[in-house]
Each structure stands twice: as C-alpha cells, then as structure tokens.
Design a protein around this motif. Structure first.
Motif, PDB file in Angstrom:
ATOM      1  N   LEU A 187       0.814  -1.223   0.000  1.00 47.30           N
ATOM      2  CA  LEU A 187       0.000   0.000   0.000  1.00 47.30           C
ATOM      3  C   LEU A 187       0.848   1.274   0.000  1.00 47.30           C
ATOM      4  CD1 LEU A 187      -1.885   2.237   1.514  1.00 47.30           C
ATOM      5  CD2 LEU A 187      -2.943   0.711  -0.140  1.00 47.30           C
ATOM      6  N   PRO A 188       1.901   1.369   0.836  1.00 47.90           N
ATOM      7  CA  PRO A 188       2.728   2.576   0.757  1.00 47.90           C
ATOM      8  C   PRO A 188       3.297   2.762  -0.643  1.00 47.90           C
ATOM      9  CG  PRO A 188       3.411   1.212   2.626  1.00 47.90           C
ATOM     10  CD  PRO A 188       2.355   0.446   1.897  1.00 47.90           C
ATOM     11  N   GLU A 189       3.719   1.670  -1.256  1.00 49.93           N
ATOM     12  CA  GLU A 189       4.281   1.784  -2.615  1.00 49.93           C
ATOM     13  C   GLU A 189       3.254   2.306  -3.601  1.00 49.93           C
ATOM     14  OE1 GLU A 189       5.909  -2.003  -3.736  1.00 49.93           O
ATOM     15  OE2 GLU A 189       7.518  -1.787  -2.262  1.00 49.93           O
ATOM     16  N   ALA A 190       2.031   1.792  -3.515  1.00 48.38           N
ATOM     17  CA  ALA A 190       0.998   2.214  -4.471  1.00 48.38           C
ATOM     18  C   ALA A 190       0.721   3.710  -4.329  1.00 48.38           C
ATOM     19  CB  ALA A 190      -0.281   1.405  -4.252  1.00 48.38           C
ATOM     20  N   LYS A 191       0.656   4.192  -3.076  1.00 45.05           N
ATOM     21  CA  LYS A 191       0.380   5.620  -2.858  1.00 45.05           C
ATOM     22  C   LYS A 191       1.533   6.490  -3.361  1.00 45.05           C
ATOM     23  CE  LYS A 191      -2.852   5.360   1.006  1.00 45.05           C
ATOM     24  NZ  LYS A 191      -3.077   5.519   2.453  1.00 45.05           N
ATOM     25  N   LEU A 192       2.749   6.077  -3.042  1.00 42.30           N
ATOM     26  CA  LEU A 192       3.915   6.879  -3.426  1.00 42.30           C
ATOM     27  C   LEU A 192       4.147   6.825  -4.940  1.00 42.30           C
ATOM     28  CD1 LEU A 192       6.101   5.792  -0.408  1.00 42.30           C
ATOM     29  CD2 LEU A 192       5.310   8.128  -0.848  1.00 42.30           C
ATOM     30  N   ALA A 193       3.893   5.664  -5.533  1.00 40.23           N
ATOM     31  CA  ALA A 193       4.046   5.553  -6.988  1.00 40.23           C
ATOM     32  C   ALA A 193       3.057   6.485  -7.687  1.00 40.23           C
ATOM     33  CB  ALA A 193       3.830   4.111  -7.446  1.00 40.23           C
ATOM     34  N   ARG A 194       1.850   6.575  -7.147  1.00 43.63           N
ATOM     35  CA  ARG A 194       0.861   7.480  -7.742  1.00 43.63           C
ATOM     36  C   ARG A 194       1.337   8.931  -7.638  1.00 43.63           C
ATOM     37  NH1 ARG A 194      -4.339   6.663  -8.969  1.00 43.63           N
ATOM     38  NH2 ARG A 194      -3.385   4.885 -10.021  1.00 43.63           N
ATOM     39  N   GLU A 195       1.872   9.316  -6.452  1.00 46.79           N
ATOM     40  CA  GLU A 195       2.386  10.691  -6.314  1.00 46.79           C
ATOM     41  C   GLU A 195       3.557  10.939  -7.263  1.00 46.79           C
ATOM     42  OE1 GLU A 195       1.223  11.851  -1.698  1.00 46.79           O
ATOM     43  OE2 GLU A 195       3.328  11.495  -2.194  1.00 46.79           O
ATOM     44  N   ALA A 196       4.338   9.890  -7.515  1.00 50.76           N
ATOM     45  CA  ALA A 196       5.492  10.034  -8.411  1.00 50.76           C
ATOM     46  C   ALA A 196       5.104   9.853  -9.880  1.00 50.76           C
ATOM     47  CB  ALA A 196       6.577   9.027  -8.031  1.00 50.76           C
ATOM     48  N   GLU A 197       3.820   9.722 -10.140  1.00 46.39           N
ATOM     49  CA  GLU A 197       3.275   9.603 -11.504  1.00 46.39           C
ATOM     50  C   GLU A 197       3.813   8.368 -12.238  1.00 46.39           C
ATOM     51  OE1 GLU A 197       3.906  13.623 -13.180  1.00 46.39           O
ATOM     52  OE2 GLU A 197       1.841  14.039 -12.550  1.00 46.39           O
ATOM     53  N   LEU A 198       3.986   7.276 -11.474  1.00 47.29           N
ATOM     54  CA  LEU A 198       4.383   6.004 -12.084  1.00 47.29           C
ATOM     55  C   LEU A 198       3.156   5.112 -12.232  1.00 47.29           C
ATOM     56  CD1 LEU A 198       7.578   5.164  -9.962  1.00 47.29           C
ATOM     57  CD2 LEU A 198       7.446   6.372 -12.143  1.00 47.29           C
TER      58      LEU A 198
END
Ligand SMILES: CSC[C@H]1O[C@H](OP(=O)(O)O)[C@H](O)[C@@H]1O
Ligand SMILES: Nc1ncnc2[nH]cnc12
Length: 290
Positions: A187-198
């Motif tokens: 879950l942390p990865e999914a949120k951070l990836a979204r913020e990083a536009e990945l």
C-alpha cells in the motif's frame, strides 16, 4: 515520446532478478533519504531497474523499508512502469498457494508508514480511486496466461502493519469483508508511486491461506518460504515474458497515473517550502518546474 523503463520491486524470496542482462550497478541516491538503486539492465532490450524491497538477506521489516527513497530512486532512474512482486496470504478457496493475483484495489490497515512525499510546505492530494494501472495489469495478466501461470485478473489486497501475522479474528474479518489477499508492503508503494506519476501494479503471489482456513494450520515463515521458491521461478518467467512484449515507448495511462499531479497540489506558490521543493525535484519536477 517517453522511453518505457520497467521497474521491478522484488519482495520476500526475490532478492535478485534472474534473466536480467547487461547488468550494471549504478548508485542513484535519493537526496535526504539515502538508499541506492539495485541493478539496472535489460531483458530483450527493455531497460529494467530492479530493487529488492527487504534488501539482500531480508534485512528490512515491512515497517522499516524506506518506501519513499525506493520510489524516488525508481523515478530518478527513469522508470515509467513499476511492478511489485510480492508474497501474500489468501482469503479465497479459489486463490490457492501458487496463484498470482493481479491486484486492482487496496485497503490500508497500516499505521506506522510514511506514505506521502508531500507535507508541510507543499501539500498535494492525488486520487487513489483506482490505485493500479489497468494497461499494466492487462500486460501482466496476458504474460501470465502465455506462461501458463495460474492468474486472477483482479483482487483486493489488504495491507496490514505486521510484522506479526493476523490474529484469527482479523483473518476472519478480512475474509468476511470480501478481501482477496493480505500482505504488509504494497500500500505505501501504491500511494507513493501514484504521487510520483508512475504506473503501478502488484503481482500478489499467494503463499498461504493465512489462518482462517479450517484445513490449514497457522501460517509460518518456513511454510511460506517453501512456496516462495516455486513462485520465484514463475515470477522470473513472468517478467521475461512481460519484457518481451512490452512497448518500447511509454503508453499514456488510461486513468492518468502518469499525470496524477496535474490537479493535486494545493499549496499556493508563495507558501511553498523551498527545502521540500528541492527534495521533490524528481517526483514532482514535471509539474513544479514544468
Ligand atoms: C515472509 S512472509 C511476510 C512478508 O512477505 C511479504 O513481503 P513482500 O510483500 O515484500 O513479498 C509480506 O508483505 C511480508 O512482508
Ligand atoms: N498470511 C500472510 N499475511 C501477511 N503477509 C503475508 N505474506 C505472505 N503471507 C502472508
């Protein structure tokens, strides 16, 4: 046109990526956050950046992983599409150990994670309605089918804090709520990836039935490792097939994962903290400097 670069984050049992060619070790630091990059190479000419989430020897617990540094480094390395390969427990009879679930939804039950690059001095609210990239999921599912790997094309992943496994009451609750699988990292990865536009997708590789199942004992690391060995071999084949068929130019994401910051930043330019903006150079450079 943007060149497609595939990032792979390997979870439990996946500390390297067999099949990666022309490997070079490059150190890409995340300013103020440490953590370097894993090996960079290619498969069939597709650039691939690999990272082992728990580090070699499984040194880091799910709570202690520096998710922000990992995603920031992936962004700095030019990654456009990011796949997590993760071990998970299953809440469904029809998702037995060995099944690969291409997660489409997440539920957050963590309470001790840093899950945003933004904060005081630059606040942003991205949409997480659809946390995974549908086109990337489709490519993974097609590759799994081509490799005759048992796959479910969707499923909900509940992310618990851990590191202890669930109590029976928690396990029965998550099952009763209709969740598909449980893990401690994505879950942390999914949120951070979204913020990083990945573009982000999770391959949740079932290792066990958690503890709800009347025919299975409480889950143990030893049992999980046994299944992980077989899953790891399939995961390497899966990545090789994905790479072979992956477009060499990044395809725009139909749900806008790669443009998530277009409408997200709310802090007025004059109220922004220059120190935080410096750290955001990779993640939000497109929108802040664009
Ligand atoms: C070794 S079992 C528990 C451990 O496995 C999963 O890790 P990952 O998602 O990195 O494959 C789970 O989330 C726990 O961290
Ligand atoms: N049952 C389980 N609960 C949480 N994380 C897991 N990873 C693998 N199996 C798991």
């Amino acid at each position: 046109m943007t060149k497609a670069v595939l990032g792979i984050i390997g979870g439990s049992g996946l500390y390297d990526l067999p099949g990666l060619q022309n490997v070079r070790e490059e150190h890409i630091a995340s300013p103020g956050r440490a953590v370097g990059c894993g090996p960079i190479g290619d498969i069939d000419g597709l650039p691939i950046v690999f990272m082992s989430r728990h580090d070699k020897g499984h040194r880091l617990s799910p709570t202690d992983i520096n998710y922000r540094a990992n995603i920031d480094v992936m962004k700095r390395a030019g990654v456009t599409d990011l796949i997590s390969l993760s071990a998970c427990g299953s809440y469904k009879e029809n998702l037995p150990p060995g099944t690969f679930v291409i997660v489409d939804q997440f539920v957050d039950r963590t309470h001790n994670r840093a899950t945003s690059f933004f904060g005081t001095g630059c606040v942003a609210h991205v949409s997480m309605a659809h946390p995974t990239a549908p086109r990337l999921r489709m490519r993974i599912a097609e590759a799994a089918e081509a490799e005759s790997i048992a796959v479910a094309r969707d499923g909900t992943y509940v992310c618990m804090e851990g590191p202890q496994f669930s109590t029976l009451a928690e396990s029965l609750t998550y099952k009763g709520l209709g969740y598909s699988v449980v893990g401690m990292t994505n879950l942390p990865e999914a949120k951070l990836a979204r913020e990083a536009e990945l573009c982000y997708a999770t391959v949740a590789m079932v290792t066990d039935f958690d503890c709800w199942h009347p025919d299975h004992d409480a889950v143990t690391v030893q049992d999980i490792i046994r299944v992980l060995m077989a899953n790891a071999e399939k995961a390497a084949r899966l990545v090789a097939r994905i790479a072979k068929d992956f477009p060499r130019e990044h395809e725009p994401c139909p749900i806008g994962s790669d443009r998530a910051l277009d409408t997200a930043i709310i802090t007025a330019p004059e109220a922004r903290d220059p120190e935080l903006l410096k750290k955001l150079d990779a993640v939000a450079g497109r929108i802040l400097n664009g």
